[in-house]
Design a protein around this motif. Structure first.
Motif, PDB file in Angstrom:
ATOM      1  N   PRO A  18       0.797  -1.233   0.000  1.00 15.45           N
ATOM      2  CA  PRO A  18       0.000   0.000   0.000  1.00 15.45           C
ATOM      3  C   PRO A  18       0.829   1.283   0.000  1.00 15.45           C
ATOM      4  O   PRO A  18       0.461   2.255  -0.662  1.00 15.45           O
ATOM      5  CB  PRO A  18      -0.832  -0.120   1.285  1.00 15.45           C
ATOM      6  CG  PRO A  18      -0.896  -1.577   1.561  1.00 15.45           C
ATOM      7  CD  PRO A  18       0.424  -2.131   1.115  1.00 15.45           C
ATOM      8  N   VAL A  19       1.948   1.284   0.735  1.00 17.05           N
ATOM      9  CA  VAL A  19       2.770   2.498   0.801  1.00 17.05           C
ATOM     10  C   VAL A  19       3.325   2.835  -0.582  1.00 17.05           C
ATOM     11  O   VAL A  19       3.223   3.976  -1.058  1.00 17.05           O
ATOM     12  CB  VAL A  19       3.921   2.333   1.811  1.00 17.05           C
ATOM     13  CG1 VAL A  19       4.831   3.558   1.778  1.00 17.05           C
ATOM     14  CG2 VAL A  19       3.372   2.128   3.220  1.00 17.05           C
ATOM     15  N   ALA A  20       3.904   1.840  -1.252  1.00 15.07           N
ATOM     16  CA  ALA A  20       4.449   2.063  -2.598  1.00 15.07           C
ATOM     17  C   ALA A  20       3.343   2.463  -3.566  1.00 15.07           C
ATOM     18  O   ALA A  20       3.528   3.355  -4.411  1.00 15.07           O
ATOM     19  CB  ALA A  20       5.158   0.803  -3.084  1.00 15.07           C
ATOM     20  N   ALA A  21       2.176   1.821  -3.443  1.00 16.01           N
ATOM     21  CA  ALA A  21       1.065   2.108  -4.355  1.00 16.01           C
ATOM     22  C   ALA A  21       0.526   3.522  -4.159  1.00 16.01           C
ATOM     23  O   ALA A  21       0.240   4.226  -5.133  1.00 16.01           O
ATOM     24  CB  ALA A  21      -0.055   1.089  -4.149  1.00 16.01           C
ATOM     25  N   VAL A  22       0.394   3.955  -2.906  1.00 18.23           N
ATOM     26  CA  VAL A  22      -0.133   5.297  -2.645  1.00 18.23           C
ATOM     27  C   VAL A  22       0.863   6.363  -3.096  1.00 18.23           C
ATOM     28  O   VAL A  22       0.477   7.410  -3.627  1.00 18.23           O
ATOM     29  CB  VAL A  22      -0.488   5.467  -1.154  1.00 18.23           C
ATOM     30  CG1 VAL A  22      -0.917   6.899  -0.854  1.00 18.23           C
ATOM     31  CG2 VAL A  22      -1.614   4.514  -0.759  1.00 18.23           C
ATOM     32  N   ILE A  23       2.151   6.117  -2.879  1.00 17.33           N
ATOM     33  CA  ILE A  23       3.166   7.065  -3.365  1.00 17.33           C
ATOM     34  C   ILE A  23       3.106   7.152  -4.893  1.00 17.33           C
ATOM     35  O   ILE A  23       3.179   8.248  -5.466  1.00 17.33           O
ATOM     36  CB  ILE A  23       4.563   6.643  -2.889  1.00 17.33           C
ATOM     37  CG1 ILE A  23       4.686   6.844  -1.370  1.00 17.33           C
ATOM     38  CG2 ILE A  23       5.645   7.452  -3.612  1.00 17.33           C
ATOM     39  CD1 ILE A  23       5.986   6.329  -0.788  1.00 17.33           C
ATOM     40  N   ALA A  24       2.952   6.009  -5.552  1.00 14.65           N
ATOM     41  CA  ALA A  24       2.830   6.004  -7.011  1.00 14.65           C
ATOM     42  C   ALA A  24       1.597   6.787  -7.448  1.00 14.65           C
ATOM     43  O   ALA A  24       1.647   7.556  -8.424  1.00 14.65           O
ATOM     44  CB  ALA A  24       2.754   4.566  -7.524  1.00 14.65           C
ATOM     45  N   ALA A  25       0.478   6.610  -6.717  1.00 15.53           N
ATOM     46  CA  ALA A  25      -0.748   7.354  -7.039  1.00 15.53           C
ATOM     47  C   ALA A  25      -0.526   8.856  -6.879  1.00 15.53           C
ATOM     48  O   ALA A  25      -1.016   9.660  -7.688  1.00 15.53           O
ATOM     49  CB  ALA A  25      -1.892   6.887  -6.147  1.00 15.53           C
ATOM     50  N   GLY A  26       0.218   9.241  -5.838  1.00 15.93           N
ATOM     51  CA  GLY A  26       0.514  10.654  -5.628  1.00 15.93           C
ATOM     52  C   GLY A  26       1.335  11.242  -6.765  1.00 15.93           C
ATOM     53  O   GLY A  26       1.069  12.355  -7.230  1.00 15.93           O
TER      54      GLY A  26
END
Length: 405
Positions: free
Chosen positions: A19-27
């Motif tokens: 989730p952390v990597a995915a949310v950073i990617a979304a940002g």
């Protein structure tokens, strides 16, 4: 080669993503989305247009409604940037769910839960549009665009989710468990069905991907919006990104994993948005008035009552969870209701207030530093709350053990 493909497929297409990597990617993607299209990653504005189109189909004239003049009603879902982006999100969600064989029709047998879904979804939709932004338009785009209204909305949303948790824990919301005769049957995974679904997911993904590239030949912004929507959909489904759980987990279990991930994503996206603003892309700044605070409270309360926010209901409905389809219906209805009453409440709650921009109030460098300072303060507050909550829970367990002995 086949072994490498099977390993890649299992690790990156079937397993859940961090989730952390995915949310950073979304940002980061949301920053590029802003830079190329000139608008922000948001969904409830388009849902409000959907409600307007439905009313028009029923013979209702919405062309003179002020809210629709603000957000615009030109075109269709297939010709608007927001429209094709959202279609991309749905395509990404269903592709990812098919890859992982994570689609199953799950009906909602309890009328009380359906009522919660509709009312909670409507409150969230109404609150989001009253504040001129949902969780995406405020947290992932409003804050990175340095709009003070997004900070008002975010803080109010946190408070609203707290009261939403307290409310939904009342005995009236408890559903009685019904025991059925016979042994429970566990679903067996059908390898052939999983393989068929994976291929179907690939078909949906590449069909929308190729369509995006084709559209990009005539309209770069529209095609790029389609690609970004597809990426957003993949990210929220594979990483199970839900802002409701991020806030709710804080108040119920003290777990702050998703909340911290969201803050990291905003931190990553902010510098990208700042760069585009300095290059001349205008930021979208909204009224920092009571509308943002009241809207945030309603939104936060509503997403907890419904059980899911915009990202949550979108990917869960694509997984076949009927409850969240009802949340989506409520979302569109609540957003449309706000458009109907906007002329009556906007002068008091929104239009008489300033559109405050941190970059204008503190200067480019000062505004950037203030925004980052506020985000870091939020991260510290979340870490403090998590540590305090878990310490209290540990002490309570220790006291219980002593009393039992």
């Amino acid at each position: 080669m086949l072994e490498i493909w099977q390993q890649f497929k299992q690790n990156y297409l079937i397993k859940y993503w961090n989730p952390v990597a995915a949310v950073i990617a979304a940002g980061l993607i949301s920053a590029y989305y802003f830079g190329v299209t000139g608008t922000y990653w948001a969904v409830t504005g388009e849902f409000t247009r959907w409600g307007g189109h439905m009313l028009q189909a029923l013979g209702v004239d919405v062309t003179e409604w002020s809210y629709y003049k603000i957000i615009g009603m030109d075109g269709t879902v297939f010709t608007r940037i927001d429209g094709v982006m959202i279609l991309g999100m749905f395509a990404g969600c269903i592709s990812a769910a098919l890859w992982a064989n994570n689609i199953k029709w799950r009906n909602q047998p309890h009328k009380r839960r359906i009522f919660q879904a509709l009312v909670g979804g409507a409150l969230a939709g109404f609150g989001a549009r009253l504040a001129m932004g949902c969780n995406l338009a405020s947290l992932f785009t409003g804050i990175p665009q340095f709009s003070v209204h997004a900070w008002f909305f975010t803080i109010a949303t946190a408070v609203g989710t707290y009261f939403g948790v307290k409310f939904t824990l009342l005995p009236m919301f408890r559903v009685k468990l019904q025991l059925k005769k016979g042994a429970a049957k566990l679903d067996e995974t059908d390898p052939k069905r999983a393989s068929r679904r994976f291929r179907l997911g690939m078909l949906v993904f590449f069909a929308y991907f190729i369509a995006s590239l084709y559209v990009m030949q005539s309209s770069v912004k529209l095609g790029f919006a389609m690609l970004c929507g597809l990426a957003f959909g993949l990210l929220i489904e594979r990483a199970q990104i839900c802002f409701t759980s991020a806030f709710r987990d804080l108040w119920v279990t003290g777990r702050a994993y998703m909340a911290k991930a969201i803050i990291f994503g905003i931190l990553a996206g902010t510098i990208g948005v700042f760069s585009y603003i300095q290059l001349g892309v205008p930021a979208k700044i909204m009224w920092a008035g009571p509308n943002a605070i009241i809207g945030g409270l309603l939104f936060g309360f509503g997403i907890v009552l419904a059980g899911g926010c915009e990202t949550g209901w979108m990917y869960r409905s694509m997984e076949g969870q009927v409850h969240f389809m009802w949340v989506g219906v409520g979302n569109v209805a609540g957003s449309t209701l706000l458009a109907y009453v906007w002329d009556d409440i906007a002068p008091v709650l929104a239009l008489d207030y300033e559109k405050l921009n941190l970059l204008k109030e503190f200067g480019p460098v000062g505004g950037l530093l203030v925004n980052y300072a506020l985000l870091i303060a939020c991260l510290i507050a979340v870490l403090w709350w998590e540590k305090r909550f878990l310490a209290k829970a540990k002490a309570k367990i220790g006291n219980t053990s002593i009393n039992l002995t």
